[in-house]
Design a protein around this motif. Structure first.
Motif: not given
Ligand SMILES: *[C@@H]1O[C@H](CO)[C@@H](O)[C@H](O)[C@H]1NC(C)=O
Ligand SMILES: *[C@@H]1O[C@H](CO)[C@@H](O)[C@H](O)[C@H]1NC(C)=O
Ligand SMILES: *[C@@H]1O[C@H](CO)[C@@H](O)[C@H](O)[C@H]1NC(C)=O
Ligand SMILES: *[C@@H]1O[C@H](CO)[C@@H](O)[C@H](O)[C@H]1NC(C)=O
Ligand SMILES: *[C@@H]1O[C@H](CO)[C@@H](O)[C@H](O)[C@H]1NC(C)=O
Ligand SMILES: *[C@@H]1O[C@H](CO)[C@@H](O)[C@H](O)[C@H]1NC(C)=O
Ligand SMILES: *[C@@H]1O[C@H](CO)[C@@H](O)[C@H](O)[C@H]1NC(C)=O
Ligand SMILES: *[C@@H]1O[C@H](CO)[C@@H](O)[C@H](O)[C@H]1NC(C)=O
Ligand SMILES: *[C@@H]1O[C@H](CO)[C@@H](O)[C@H](O)[C@H]1NC(C)=O
Ligand SMILES: *[C@@H]1O[C@H](CO)[C@@H](O)[C@H](O)[C@H]1NC(C)=O
Ligand SMILES: *[C@@H]1O[C@H](CO)[C@@H](O)[C@H](O)[C@H]1NC(C)=O
Ligand SMILES: *[C@@H]1O[C@H](CO)[C@@H](O)[C@H](O)[C@H]1NC(C)=O
Length: 672
Positions: A165-171
């Motif tokens: 669900s946090n895809l765009s925070n991750a990318f």
């Molecule tokens: C996104 O969520 C995952 C699982 O909840 C977590 O492990 C990860 O650190 C998060 N990534 C960011 C960039 O927030």
């Protein structure tokens, strides 16, 4: 339409891809953007070799400068391009050691298994392409921690699980995201609302559910496709995301077809980008009218709104979308007439309006200047009048011309012979009449021809022997007559239906006529011969159902008792019950309706004498042409009237009989 649409989309996407010069190759690319082709492959492979420090099988020992890389152990090159098409099998975890790798393009290989979590070490990756492989299982969640990723494409695999669900925070740099044609479940990541750099979002053909996240900040979006999922609730409000796309001034493709979206298309949809080229909302639960504002999308090439519940008329404004190539409005509840402005869409290749409530006649002017049309489907509407001759002048139409299940009248013009490229012609179930034009034989590409359920009369034109590619031919339920032409044996027919006409003479016995499941000749009273298997089985289903067919060329048999009944007592004990008389019995009784047994010819048919073998009852059999609608009615009326009346000269009605004769005709009989 579904399958065809998918094909179409794939083609269009790859075209868009090309024009954006994102280029697929089947190798791993290092960060040498200007090097292309062979040289890049070679360098890539050498770089891999350099990184590999543990090679117990000495796989890379032959990877040296003297040998062409296509001859290196473990490397195969495709013949056409001499580009390496590496490495089938699992993705080697050791690739995670290529820590400086920035682009990883493994598109279109035969990789199987899962993505190794060692790839999470590739912290510099900007391009992550694993599309068109046979990869499965879950994408390791640490991959979504590769914050440099700009382009993420894993389409056409068998990946499972849900998207984070946090895809765009991750990318945070994400521009291209495609997970199409996998088995992802769950929701579209809510965080894409924040993916302000996103240009391309494609998650078509998965199993995603829920609502589409807020898209109002995605100003750079060009491609948004969630086609073929289970998104939406079927209710009003599902489409709020559409208006949020007003800010995406470069929006080119918007596809939310084949989902569960409900509600109406808002009028303000006309404020979406005029750059829109593909707008597809098909196979949802949308209702209401088609917004006239669609006429603003002057760059639209594909408009697909089929399989919803749209009502009202086809807006005249659609005629403004002069570049439109494909228009699908089929399977809705659209009414009123087809606007003549559709004639302005001279670049149309597919015009598909079937299964609506469109009415009125096709206005010939304008509509038929289509020079690029490949397919036209107006079937299952309430269209009437004659089919304009211009329709048969559409010589570009090659895929299909479907006008069936309307109320078209008149005859088939000679101009039908212009359809030389046409594969499928369906004008069945109209009110067409007259003879079949000999020019039909000029439609030399025909594979399927459906003319059934009209009032065509006369012979099958001999020119039809030229239809060498024809597979399916249905002429049933007309008033065609004459011999069944011998040449039908020589065509490569897989389906031939001549039933319920007035054909006479011998049924041919070879070719398609050998195959009882491919050929139907039932309902032609004057046919003889043929393979025994062509005759319907003599079971007596529907024996007393007394269904009256108001259309069709079936026959009614009136069975009148003439002489003395041997088994009077038996007959009288039958009371109001019914006596089963099969067609076979009547055939035997009248010696095959032989002319020797012909007693006379009445207003509506002929009367034969016969003897019912079991009961030794002499009968008269009256054969009535069901074409006279009144006959069926009067048959019923007589039956009702006489059912309970006893008369000295008229024995009470003993039996009614409804059966199928060897010609497959319905017949009904009364015994007085
Ligand atoms: C996104 O969520 C995952 C699982 O909840 C977590 O492990 C990860 O650190 C998060 N990534 C960011 C960039 O927030
Ligand atoms: C390159 O590899 C091939 C095959 O193993 C070998 O025959 C050849 O001698 C090698 N050349 C050099 C320069 O190492
Ligand atoms: C390369 O990768 C393999 C598998 O991931 C690992 O076992 C090995 O230790 C790595 N080598 C180096 C030098 O990092
Ligand atoms: C992602 O990275 C963060 C910090 O960089 C780390 O705390 C987290 O465990 C990582 N998540 C995964 C799934 O690797
Ligand atoms: C978008 O980003 C903002 C600021 O980082 C954050 O507060 C918000 O929760 C994010 N929204 C979504 C849907 O992830
Ligand atoms: C479209 O946008 C204009 C301003 O850009 C606005 O005035 C108009 O009301 C909008 N139309 C609709 C139907 O929302
Ligand atoms: C169709 O074309 C004609 C002639 O080019 C033009 O007068 C008419 O306004 C057009 N209709 C529409 C709906 O665009
Ligand atoms: C064709 O249909 C229209 C609309 O249903 C009707 O008004 C008209 O009378 C019909 N014309 C013919 C010739 O049946
Ligand atoms: C042949 O046509 C008749 C009448 O249209 C239809 O009832 C019948 O099912 C058709 N036969 C086959 C094998 O489809
Ligand atoms: C059917 O054809 C026969 C002659 O073959 C003709 O007498 C009859 O009127 C025709 N019926 C219709 C409805 O055209
Ligand atoms: C007979 O026709 C049926 C239906 O077209 C087809 O499936 C079957 O293969 C045919 N059989 C032979 C022996 O050609
Ligand atoms: C037709 O019916 C008769 C009498 O019931 C039976 O003897 C015969 O075998 C049947 N024929 C077929 C083809 O079923």
């Amino acid at each position: 339409m579904g399958g065809a649409l998918v094909m179409k989309l794939v083609l269009i996407y790859s075209l868009v891809l090309n024009s954006m010069s994102i280029f697929y190759c089947s190798s791993m690319q290092l960060n040498h953007p200007r090097l292309e082709g062979n040289e890049m492959d070679r360098l890539a492979l050498l770089a891999i070799k350099a990184q590999i420090q543990h090679d117990p099988n000495r796989v890379t020992s032959s990877w040296n400068e003297t040998l062409h890389f296509c001859l290196w152990h473990g490397v195969t090159c495709s013949r056409r391009h001499r580009r390496s098409t590496i490495l089938t099998g699992e993705i080697p975890p050791s690739l995670g050691n290529l820590s400086s790798l920035e682009r990883f393009d493994a598109t279109q290989n035969n990789f199987e298994g899962s993505i190794p979590s060692s790839l999470c070490q590739l912290k510099k990756l900007t391009v992550f392409y694993f599309g068109i492989n046979r990869l499965s299982s879950i994408i390791p969640s640490c991959i979504y921690n590769l914050s440099s990723i700009v382009e993420f494409k894993v389409s056409q695999n068998q990946f499972q699980g849900s998207l984070p669900s946090n895809l765009s925070n991750a990318f945070p740099n994400l521009q291209f995201f495609s997970v199409a044609e996998n088995q992802f479940i769950g929701a579209i990541p809510w965080s894409i609302s924040n993916a302000t750099n996103l240009v391309w979002f494609q998650c078509s053909s998965n199993k995603l559910t829920g609502q589409v996240p807020n898209l109002q900040n995605l100003h750079n979006l060009m491609i948004f496709s969630v086609y073929d999922n289970n998104l939406g609730s079927g209710k009003h409000g599902d489409l709020s995301f559409v208006l949020e796309l007003i800010n995406a001034k470069q929006l080119t493709l918007l596809d939310f077809g084949r989902n569960n979206f409900g509600g109406t298309l808002p009028k303000s949809i006309s404020n979406l980008s005029t750059n829109l080229q593909l707008f597809m909302v098909d196979e949802n639960q949308l209702h209401g009218s088609i917004p006239t504002g669609l006429g603003n999308f002057v760059n639209l090439q594909v408009l697909a709104m089929e399989r919803n519940s749209f009502t009202g008329n086809i807006p005249t404004n659609i005629g403004k979308v002069s570049g439109l190539g494909e228009l699908f409005l089929n399977n809705n509840q659209l009414s009123r007439s087809i606007p003549s402005s559709l004639g302005n869409l001279t670049l149309l290749t597919l015009l598909v309006l079937d299964e609506n409530n469109l009415e009125g006649s096709i206005i010939p002017s304008g509509l038929w200047n289509y020079r690029y049309l490949l397919g036209l489907d107006l079937s299952r509407n309430n269209l009437n009048g004659t089919i304009p001759t211009q329709v048969f002048g559409l010589s570009s139409v090659s895929r299909y011309l479907r006008l069936d299940r309307n109320y078209f009248t008149g005859s088939l013009p000679m101009e039908i012979g212009n359809l030389k490229n046409l594969g499928i012609l369906d004008i069945s179930n109209n009110l067409l009449s007259g003879q079949l034009p000999s020019s039909l034989g000029s439609c030399e590409s025909l594979e399927e021809l459906y003319l059934q359920g009209n009032f065509f009369l006369g012979p099958i034109p001999s020119s039809m022997k030229e239809l060498r590619g024809i597979r399916d031919l249905d002429l049933s339920r007309n008033n065609l007559s004459g011999d069944i032409p011998q040449f039908l044996e020589n065509l490569n027919l897989e389906y031939l239906n001549l039933s319920f006409n007035q054909f006479w003479g011998a049924v041919p016995t070879s070719g398609v006529f050998k195959n009882a499941s491919a050929t139907t000749v039932a309902g032609n009273a004057k046919l003889c011969g043929g393979m025994a298997s062509l005759r319907p089985p003599n079971e007596t289903d529907d024996l007393f159902s007394l269904r009256v067919h108001s259309f069709g060329t079936g026959y009614v048999l009136s069975l009148l008792l003439l002489g003395k009944k041997r088994k009077e007592t038996n007959l009288s004990t039958l009371g109001n019950s019914v006596l089963q008389v099969s067609y076979a019995t009547l055939l035997k009784a009248t010696e095959g309706f032989s002319s020797a047994n012909l007693i006379g010819v009445g207003a509506f048919g002929s009367v034969y004498k016969g003897i019912l073998a079991d009961d030794r009852v002499v009968v008269a059999v009256k054969v009535l042409n069901m074409l006279h609608r009144g006959v069926a009615k009067s048959f019923m009326a007589k039956y009702e009237a006489f059912r309970n009346i006893r008369h000295r000269n008229l024995v009470k009605i003993l039996t009614t009989c409804s059966n199928i004769d060897f010609g497959g005709n319905d017949f009904k009989a009364l015994v007085y």
